[in-house]
Scaffold this active site. Structure first.
Site, PDB file in Angstrom:
ATOM      1  N   GLY A   1      48.059  97.113  17.495  1.00  0.00           N
ATOM      2  CA  GLY A   1      48.396  98.585  16.887  1.00  0.00           C
ATOM      3  C   GLY A   1      47.642  98.913  15.804  1.00  0.00           C
ATOM      4  O   GLY A   1      47.933  99.722  15.038  1.00  0.00           O
TER       5      GLY A   1
ATOM      6  N   SER B   1      37.769  93.442  14.558  1.00  0.00           N
ATOM      7  CA  SER B   1      36.294  92.952  14.664  1.00  0.00           C
ATOM      8  C   SER B   1      35.365  93.371  13.724  1.00  0.00           C
ATOM      9  O   SER B   1      34.383  92.963  13.716  1.00  0.00           O
ATOM     10  CB  SER B   1      35.674  93.545  16.014  1.00  0.00           C
ATOM     11  OG  SER B   1      36.375  93.029  17.017  1.00  0.00           O
TER      12      SER B   1
ATOM     13  N   HIS C   1      30.223  98.782  12.127  1.00  0.00           N
ATOM     14  CA  HIS C   1      31.243  97.877  13.208  1.00  0.00           C
ATOM     15  C   HIS C   1      32.693  98.537  13.254  1.00  0.00           C
ATOM     16  O   HIS C   1      33.097  98.816  12.350  1.00  0.00           O
ATOM     17  CB  HIS C   1      31.337  96.541  12.733  1.00  0.00           C
ATOM     18  CG  HIS C   1      31.274  95.617  13.929  1.00  0.00           C
ATOM     19  ND1 HIS C   1      32.321  95.334  14.634  1.00  0.00           N
ATOM     20  CD2 HIS C   1      30.510  94.556  14.341  1.00  0.00           C
ATOM     21  CE1 HIS C   1      32.240  94.663  15.587  1.00  0.00           C
ATOM     22  NE2 HIS C   1      30.972  94.102  15.569  1.00  0.00           N
TER      23      HIS C   1
ATOM     24  N   GLY D   1      36.708  97.929  14.630  1.00  0.00           N
ATOM     25  CA  GLY D   1      37.614  96.850  15.099  1.00  0.00           C
ATOM     26  C   GLY D   1      38.925  97.336  15.350  1.00  0.00           C
ATOM     27  O   GLY D   1      39.512  98.581  15.491  1.00  0.00           O
ATOM     28  N   ALA D   2      39.749  96.364  16.157  1.00  0.00           N
ATOM     29  CA  ALA D   2      41.047  96.578  16.729  1.00  0.00           C
ATOM     30  C   ALA D   2      41.721  95.475  16.757  1.00  0.00           C
ATOM     31  O   ALA D   2      41.315  94.459  16.743  1.00  0.00           O
ATOM     32  CB  ALA D   2      40.951  97.269  18.071  1.00  0.00           C
TER      33      ALA D   2
END
Length: 464
Positions: free
Chosen positions: A306, A59, A300, A302-303
């Site tokens: 994994g 993200s 920010h 993010g994912a």
């Protein structure tokens, strides 16, 4: 100033502590760059993490998408407060009047009410965002657009589609020609290019044993590209992108964003922003804010499958901090590393959690009971033995996300709610582990005093 040797030691120690397969980190401060890498890109092959290894941006891509949009604003091709329908005449959702009220700014600050995690997993292709717009016609708008913050991947997808219509290019192409290539970033959303470079794959971590294993799928949900499902980059790319948000210029001196755009992106957008993420105090346009004011801290996280990533920019102190990881425990690594570096190097403490469970405040429990829905699933609130309880049932796509990340979907237990601010209808949610609490806030009561919205991460609207 931190040295590369010290950063490498810390990164390696944290990777071992949290069973992270591989990670890369860098800190740029007033012209000096220190960089670190540790571990493997893939436990199945043992290939090492290199300085130029590509990781999933997740993200953090949202800030790239927001920056792309702001270049169009600077050129007079896009207006922040214009309705989306001014550029997408066919923009339609199940709530037509609400859809008509959604503006470009609302997409950027996550107040549009568009679905948070709608994931139809469409077939890839240059027209995937055009097809996504057709999919959205059946989806609701949650709440009144522009009024409440509610994190929305579909808002970013819509912003990506706007960039396509305005530029005449696909989103991936526009991002590349306007951001990635001019900044000479080692970054790509092209799967074939990933094969030609050192590319990290995600890993799941067994909570019982700490063993890591590669995920079963490298990428998914092409329609979420502008929100974070497709972009891969190395840590230098993340640092150099962050640097344009210090003063709007690239490392070579070329201007990318006007001073006005930089100001707008950093400007707090909400008077009542609470409990969404414990480390954020407000939200700007694209950026989350760790600190407001004359010395802001922009961030920010993010994912992806994994993988976890994060980016911090401290414009006044001329500093950028970036961390990329390829394990489901990467969030723990980057949180620990960034918390220590921000405090030690820049005197930026982590915001304290704003939803402690005590002191409890008495409320009329029955007013809050009922079912609340959104594309993310359903929230049910009831009373048992005089105690408010909340049950969250995620949408099927979110349980798929959990499974692909090696997590067993939750058992949907009803968890205790404790009111800590009756005037603003704020509650602490006991997550069942010692010291673990979440934030819940109810909004916009009807004529009978019953809230019409609840936020548990994102907004859900009352149905009963």
């Amino acid at each position: 100033m931190m040295t590369s040797e010290e950063l490498t030691r810390r990164l390696s120690d944290l990777a071992e502590e949290f069973n992270v397969a591989g990670a890369s980190a860098a800190l740029w401060h007033q012209g000096t760059l220190v960089r670190a890498a540790t571990g493997t890109v893939n436990t199945a092959t043992g290939a090492p993490v290199l300085p130029n290894t590509l990781f999933a941006a997740g993200s953090v891509t949202k800030v790239f998408t927001a920056s792309l949009a702001m270049t169009l604003v600077d050129e007079g091709l896009l207006e922040l407060d214009a309705p989306v329908r001014a550029y997408l005449p066919g923009f339609e959702l199940a709530h037509s009047e609400r859809a008509a009220a959604i503006t470009v700014r609302m997409l950027l600050n996550h107040s549009s009410g568009l679905p948070g995690d709608y994931m139809p997993d469409l077939a890839p292709g240059d027209d995937v965002l055009e097809r996504l717009m057709r999919e959205l016609t059946t989806q609701p708008v949650t709440g009144i657009p522009g009024k409440r913050w509610s994190y929305s991947n579909m808002g970013m997808g819509t912003l990506g589609r706007l960039s396509e219509v305005i530029t005449g290019e696909s989103y991936d192409s526009a991002l590349s020609t306007r951001i990635l290539q001019p900044l000479d970033l080692n970054a790509t959303a092209d799967s074939e290019e990933l094969l030609l470079r050192s590319t990290a794959v995600g890993h799941t971590v067994d909570p019982a044993t700490g063993n890591t294993s590669p995920v079963s799928r490298l990428r998914a949900w092409p329609e979420n590209g502008p929100a974070g499902s497709r972009l891969w980059l190395d840590v230098d790319a993340l640092i150099n992108f962050g640097r344009i948000h210090i003063d709007g210029t690239a490392p070579d001196g070329r201007r990318f964003l006007s001073p006005w755009s930089l100001h707008e992106m950093r400007q707090p957008q909400f008077d009542d922003f609470w409990g969404c993420f414990p480390m954020y105090v407000n939200y700007g346009l694209g950026w989350a804010l760790v600190r407001e004011g004359e010395d802001p801290v922009l961030t920010h996280g993010g994912a992806n499958l994994g993988m976890h990533s994060t980016l911090y920019v401290l414009p006044k102190q001329k500093a950028v901090l970036a961390v990329l990881t390829n394990s489901t425990t990467g969030f723990k690594l980057y949180s620990a590393l960034c918390e220590s570096l921000l405090k030690e190097c820049f005197d930026v403490p982590s915001p304290a959690p704003s939803y402690p469970p005590e002191p409890a405040v008495e409320v009329d429990n029955e007013r809050f009971t009922g079912d609340y829905r959104s594309p993310n699933g359903q929230v049910s609130v009831d009373v048992r033995d005089g105690q408010l309880r909340l049950r969250l049932t995620p949408a099927p796509a979110l349980t798929t996300w959990d499974r692909l990340n090696g997590r067993t979907p939750g058992d949907n237990r009803a968890l205790p709610l404790v009111c800590i601010d009756s005037e603003r209808r704020r509650f602490s949610l006991d997550l069942g582990s010692p010291g673990e609490f979440g934030a819940v806030q109810f909004y916009d009561p009807d004529a009978d005093g019953r809230p019409t919205l609840v936020r548990v991460g994102t907004l859900y609207e009352r149905t009963s």
